[in-house]
Design a protein around this motif. Structure first.
Motif, PDB file in Angstrom:
ATOM      1  N   GLU A 144      39.006 -32.465  81.534  1.00  0.00           N
ATOM      2  CA  GLU A 144      40.221 -31.664  81.668  1.00  0.00           C
ATOM      3  C   GLU A 144      41.063 -31.849  80.406  1.00  0.00           C
TER       4      GLU A 144
ATOM      5  N   GLU B  19      48.681 -25.909  77.188  1.00  0.00           N
ATOM      6  CA  GLU B  19      47.737 -25.052  77.897  1.00  0.00           C
ATOM      7  C   GLU B  19      46.634 -25.905  78.500  1.00  0.00           C
ATOM      8  N   LYS B  20      46.492 -25.840  79.820  1.00  0.00           N
ATOM      9  CA  LYS B  20      45.504 -26.644  80.532  1.00  0.00           C
ATOM     10  C   LYS B  20      44.222 -25.853  80.727  1.00  0.00           C
ATOM     11  N   PHE B  21      43.090 -26.489  80.457  1.00  0.00           N
ATOM     12  CA  PHE B  21      41.800 -25.884  80.753  1.00  0.00           C
ATOM     13  C   PHE B  21      40.768 -26.970  80.969  1.00  0.00           C
ATOM     14  N   ASN B  22      39.665 -26.596  81.590  1.00  0.00           N
ATOM     15  CA  ASN B  22      38.578 -27.526  81.847  1.00  0.00           C
ATOM     16  C   ASN B  22      37.378 -27.153  80.990  1.00  0.00           C
TER      17      ASN B  22
END
Length: 128
Positions: free
Chosen positions: A31, A22-25
C-alpha cells in the motif's frame, strides 16, 4: 544585488499535506501513499509492505533510483544472487536497473530521483 541572492529567492519550499497524498495499492501486499511534489527531479512516497512484493517474479525501476528509510519493521530485498536484510532505522539505496523483490513486514519512506513514474517501473515474470 548578487545573482546568487536572486537565485535563492526564486526557489520555493514545497509542502504536501497528508490529506493531499494519493493512496494506491501496488498489490495486496503493498500500500503506497504518493506525495505529489510535481518536481521532475525528485518525489516521495511511503509504503506499507506486508509480505512479498511483487507477488511473483521481480520488479525494476528503469529510470529512477530509490532511497529507502525503514520507519518500522524488517525484511529482505532479494536479488537473484544476493539477499539484503534490513530492519527499523536502516537506509537502503536501490540503483536504477536493480532487479529485486521484497519479502517484508515494514513501513518505509522512499524518495526517488528522478521523479518516480509508473511507466518506468516494470514487473519481470522470471522465476526465482
Amino acid at each position: 544585488m548578487k545573482t546568487q541572492d536572486i537565485y535563492r529567492r526564486e526557489k520555493r519550499i514545497k509542502k504536501v499535506k497528508l490529506s493531499d497524498a494519493e493512496k494506491f495499492n501496488n498489490s495486496d501486499n503493498c500500500e503506497v501513499l504518493e506525495y505529489p511534489l510535481n518536481d521532475p527531479d525528485i518525489n516521495c512516497a511511503t509504503a506499507i509492505i506486508t509480505g512479498r512484493y511483487p507477488d511473483n517474479g521481480y520488479c525494476v525501476n528503469e529510470k529512477c533510483k530509490e532511497l529507502i528509510y525503514v520507519i518500522d519493521g524488517n525484511g529482505t530485498l532479494n536479488k537473484k544472487d544476493e539477499v539484503v536484510s534490513f530492519e527499523k532505522g536502516d537506509v537502503i539505496l536501490i540503483e536504477k536497473g536493480e532487479i529485486y523483490f521484497w519479502e517484508a513486514n515494514c513501513k518505509i519512506v522512499m524518495p526517488c530521483t528522478p521523479e518516480w513514474y509508473p511507466e518506468q517501473h516494470k514487473m519481470l515474470e522470471e522465476k526465482i
